[in-house]
Design an enzyme around this catalytic site. Structure first.
Site, PDB file in Angstrom:
ATOM      1  N   HIS A 148       2.549  14.832 -23.328  1.00 17.89           N
ATOM      2  CA  HIS A 148       1.156  14.637 -22.842  1.00 17.89           C
ATOM      3  C   HIS A 148       1.156  13.256 -22.120  1.00 17.89           C
ATOM      4  CE1 HIS A 148       0.110  17.840 -25.898  1.00 17.89           C
ATOM      5  NE2 HIS A 148       0.847  17.158 -26.736  1.00 17.89           N
ATOM      6  N   SER A 205       4.051   0.350   4.439  1.00 23.16           N
ATOM      7  CA  SER A 205       2.742   0.970   4.781  1.00 23.16           C
ATOM      8  C   SER A 205       2.562   0.174   6.158  1.00 23.16           C
ATOM      9  CB  SER A 205       1.561   0.723   3.698  1.00 23.16           C
ATOM     10  OG  SER A 205       0.230   0.702   4.382  1.00 23.16           O
ATOM     11  N   GLU A 240       8.705  11.297  -3.175  1.00 23.49           N
ATOM     12  CA  GLU A 240       7.612  12.041  -2.983  1.00 23.49           C
ATOM     13  C   GLU A 240       7.894  13.423  -2.226  1.00 23.49           C
ATOM     14  OE1 GLU A 240       4.114   9.362  -2.158  1.00 23.49           O
ATOM     15  OE2 GLU A 240       5.933   8.283  -1.626  1.00 23.49           O
ATOM     16  N   LYS A 287       3.041  -2.975   0.140  1.00 18.84           N
ATOM     17  CA  LYS A 287       3.395  -1.659  -0.258  1.00 18.84           C
ATOM     18  C   LYS A 287       4.755  -1.328  -0.069  1.00 18.84           C
ATOM     19  CE  LYS A 287       1.053   1.787  -1.340  1.00 18.84           C
ATOM     20  NZ  LYS A 287       0.192   2.478  -0.779  1.00 18.84           N
TER      21      LYS A 287
END
Ligand code: ARG
Length: 470
Positions: free
Chosen positions: A166, A287, A300, A293
């Site tokens: 979980h 970024s 992804e 970043k």
């Protein structure tokens, strides 16, 4: 094919005999597949050479005609490879483009190549050959990725991290064990592609348009020449079904599902909140607005590309579902989804196989995360059970100890013996052996368990399996 037609300009040179007007210019483009099926040119030529070789053997072509055809086809292949063949839309597809070029080169003999076959069995043959080659490449790439995972597993066999259920800290595991879990998924993916290959590897050549042919062809011979295991059994089925392509896409969807799950974990682990691993800069991007970043783009994108592969699987299932026997033009729509699945899977595997060995593990951070999350609570319960307490009661005792730990901001192993004894006097000094992270993972020492010794043994077995593939 008419050689006396007086409106040759407007009808198709390959099938224009019964037509009195040319195809509408839009329809011509709309129905053509050359823009996407040209990538099967090698398979198409190999299929034609096998077919011609068989035609010569059964006496339909002379040996001189066969040599002309084989030489001509080899030249066509060279033309394609050095870019001097311009694909023609009026010639519709790769099959007719190649045949027309052959006829340009060798004249009338080129027109004999299509004896005893149809584009229907030809295209089915080409796709099977194409998918077979791609399965072999994909399986090599899966193997390369597995090598990386197993290497990481061996290197990090004793590295402790929190295991989750979980997404809540559950029990300590080793990072190596986690990598071997990914390896197992890929092992099954490999098996699935191999299994699919068996059904791909049968030759539809000779089924002709749908019913077979009146010529004395030898289907075993062409199957053999093309490396197929056997000819397909039924001509109607041979030209119509694309279940092998669907099966391939289904194996691809599961592979992508696995890569997507791994991606999800890599993305979480590289976040500041987890901070478990680092990916080398060459697999990340920055970024344009936020200078701090470093984004895990590769995982992804792989996660994102899973959607298109699943979509293509559904496209193919839907394409097939209501088709009557035998070949229908609908089947031309099999190629773009299939090819995109192939390209996508190859790209994702390549990126993963290159990236995985370069994963940098932050051992201290993972260890601290495992220590903080009461991950040895089950070990304490098992300890009490070994001392004679029923498991449910032990669960209760440990639950209370954890509650106390939350209040006091202390993990179980940070508590003193006296603190622990508040909850049960069964607890004695030896409890600290089981509350350590090492004690916890080492105790799970059976096949499939997370103990470092088991991870190393599993990695050894996995390496042996890879060895048998070479
Ligand atoms: N381009 C066609 C395809 O991809 C080849 C077979 C065409 N056969 C036909 N009878 N129109 O399926």
């Amino acid at each position: 094919m008419s050689d006396s037609s007086n409106n040759q300009k407007t009808t198709n040179t390959q099938w224009g005999g019964r037509f009195s007007e040319g195809v509408d210019a839009f329809v011509e483009k709309f129905t053509a597949s050359i823009e996407f099926d040209q990538r099967m040119y090698r398979q198409d030529i190999a299929g034609s050479i096998a077919h011609a070789t068989m035609l010569e053997k059964v006496g339909i072509l002379t040996s001189d005609e066969l040599s002309q055809i084989v030489e001509g086809l080899n030249e066509v292949q060279q033309d394609i490879e050095n870019g001097t063949l311009e694909w023609s839309i009026p010639l519709e597809d790769v099959h007719m483009n190649i045949e027309a070029r052959l006829t340009d080169k060798i004249g009338i003999t080129g027109k004999k190549l299509h004896t005893g076959r149809s584009r229907n069995d030809q295209v089915a043959t080409d796709i099977r050959l194409y998918v077979r080659d791609e399965i072999d490449f994909i399986c090599q790439e899966i193997t390369r990725l597995q090598e990386g995972l197993i290497m990481l597993a061996e290197r990090e066999a004793t590295t402790i991290m929190p295991g989750f259920t979980h997404l809540q800290t559950a029990q300590p595991v080793t990072f190596g064990h986690h990598m071997m879990a990914w390896n197992e998924m890929l092992e099954r993916d490999f098996e699935r592609f191999q299994d699919c290959r068996k059904r791909v590897n049968r030759s539809p050549l000779g089924a002709a348009a749908l019913a077979g042919t009146t010529y004395p062809i030898d289907r075993h011979m062409t199957a053999n020449l093309l490396g197929f295991e056997a000819p397909t059994e039924n001509s109607l089925d041979s030209v119509s079904d694309r279940d092998f392509a669907i099966e391939f896409c289904s194996a691809a969807s599961l592979l992508m599902t696995h890569l997507s799950r791994a991606s999800e974990e890599l993305i979480l682990w590289t976040s500041a909140q987890f901070n478990f691993i680092d990916l080398p800069d060459r697999f990340c991007t920055g970024s344009s607005i936020m200078p701090q970043k470093k984004n895990p783009d590769v995982p992804e994108l792989v996660r994102g590309k899973t959607g298109r592969v699943n979509g293509h699987l559904v496209s193919l299932l839907t394409l097939m579902k209501a088709q009557p026997l035998a070949y229908n033009k609908d089947n031309q729509e099999d190629k773009e989804p299939l090819f995109d699945v192939i390209d996508t899977v190859k790209g994702c595997l390549r990126a993963y196989a290159d990236m995985v060995p370069a994963i940098q593990v932050k051992e201290d951070v993972m260890r601290e995360a495992a220590r903080r999350g009461f991950s040895t609570a089950t070990d304490l319960a098992d300890y009490l059970v070994r001392k004679g307490m029923p498991f449910r009661d032990a669960h209760e005792v440990v639950g209370k100890s954890v509650g106390y730990g939350i209040e006091q901001d202390k993990d179980l192993s940070d508590m003193t013996l006296e603190e622990l004894q508040q909850f049960s006097d069964t607890i004695t000094e030896d409890v600290f052996d089981v509350l350590t992270l090492e004690g916890s993972v080492n105790a799970r020492n059976h096949i499939g368990g997370t103990a470092p010794a088991q991870v190393l043994a599993a990695a050894g077995r996995a390496k042996q399996k890879l060895q048998t593939r070479k």
